[in-house]
Design an enzyme around this catalytic site. Sequence first.
Site, PDB file in Angstrom:
ATOM      1  NE  ARG A 101      -3.505   2.175   2.944  1.00 37.57           N
ATOM      2  CZ  ARG A 101      -4.790   2.280   2.629  1.00 37.57           C
ATOM      3  NH1 ARG A 101      -5.383   1.295   1.975  1.00 37.57           N
ATOM      4  NH2 ARG A 101      -5.485   3.355   2.956  1.00 37.57           N
ATOM      5  CG  HIS A 128      -8.249   1.137  -3.538  1.00 37.33           C
ATOM      6  ND1 HIS A 128      -7.612   0.008  -3.063  1.00 37.33           N
ATOM      7  CD2 HIS A 128      -8.868   1.704  -2.461  1.00 37.33           C
ATOM      8  CE1 HIS A 128      -7.837  -0.094  -1.761  1.00 37.33           C
ATOM      9  NE2 HIS A 128      -8.587   0.912  -1.381  1.00 37.33           N
ATOM     10  CD  GLN A 131     -12.880  -0.951  -1.441  1.00 37.18           C
ATOM     11  OE1 GLN A 131     -12.176  -0.842  -0.441  1.00 37.18           O
ATOM     12  NE2 GLN A 131     -14.088  -1.517  -1.402  1.00 37.18           N
ATOM     13  CG  ASP A 224     -13.020   7.452  -2.247  1.00 39.89           C
ATOM     14  OD1 ASP A 224     -13.161   7.244  -1.019  1.00 39.89           O
ATOM     15  OD2 ASP A 224     -11.931   7.316  -2.837  1.00 39.89           O
ATOM     16  CB  CYS A 264     -13.752   2.312  -0.846  1.00 37.80           C
ATOM     17  SG  CYS A 264     -12.946   3.923  -0.845  1.00 37.80           S
ATOM     18  NE  ARG A 292      -9.955  -4.156   0.169  1.00 37.31           N
ATOM     19  CZ  ARG A 292      -9.273  -3.118   0.642  1.00 37.31           C
ATOM     20  NH1 ARG A 292      -9.898  -1.999   0.971  1.00 37.31           N
ATOM     21  NH2 ARG A 292      -7.960  -3.178   0.771  1.00 37.31           N
TER      22      ARG A 292
END
Length: 306
Positions: A101, A128, A131, A224, A264, A292
């Site tokens: 990450r 991402h 996700q 988001d 998310c 996830r």
Amino acid sequence: MTRHFLRDDDLTQAEQTTVLDLAERIKADRWGRKPLAGPQTVAVIFDKSSTRTRVSFAVGIADLGGVPLIISTANSQLGGKESPSDTARVLERQVAAIVWRTYGQAGLVEMAAGTVVPVINALSDEFHPCQLLADLLTIREHKGALAGLAVAFLGDGADNMVHSYLLAGATAGMHVRIACPPDYSPADRIVADADAIAVQTGGSITIHTDPLEAVAGADVVVTDTWVSMGKEEDKAARVASLSSYKVDAAMMALAKPDAIFLHCLPADRGYEVTSEVIDGQQSVIWDEAENRLHAQKALMVWLLEQ
């Protein structure tokens, strides 16, 4: 040949379907697959703070019979004295896969090019993709097949989630609508990549400035945070520019009556979305957060089997 998952279009439509099918089976039989028995170790590297990514990968690796080795770059040589490729060559002698990450996508590309174990993008500034696997799994659970569904993303179009929705949604044959101000548009090259994929899968990509136009008749509504990590100083300007893209009850009412809402997380309640929507009957964000775990487990199993 070692396969990596650095951006959403690293999977073909058939491969994406295979991973999602596997995620459904793994969710139904959580401890049925143990490809990391030994136990083998998976390095999980964090440049950024995390809740869902850290928990889902740590738990998922353990579920698969392995040991998660959590590494903070603040306490390692990566990014300081040592390059991503050199770090990868050290780690590959001891771990089964590397999860990272990070900020720049270029570091992930360099790491993947320099190792023989799978490298997974757990989030970068551009994409991402893990996700999106969770989002697609959630949409499948509530809507059935993905192909032909209309998904509307409202807010910051330059967001990594938007880039991943463009690529993953196009790969799934979905009609992806992005609503954003002109100054917050997605990268042209990623839109072009998504357009090219959509031609092959029967999906479509449209970029709107009018959020009402984008959300009208949508099957899925997504947003988001407007203020991602590293952009806190711009919060006031972002709120002013993006305020008309807030997902509230009136906005959701323009989508199909059975439309679902995804985010998310973490959500900045009252900004990009209201609590009424987050906690409402159309919200599936808690399913999304759980997925996830299952989607990432499926991805790791699939990569390790290549």
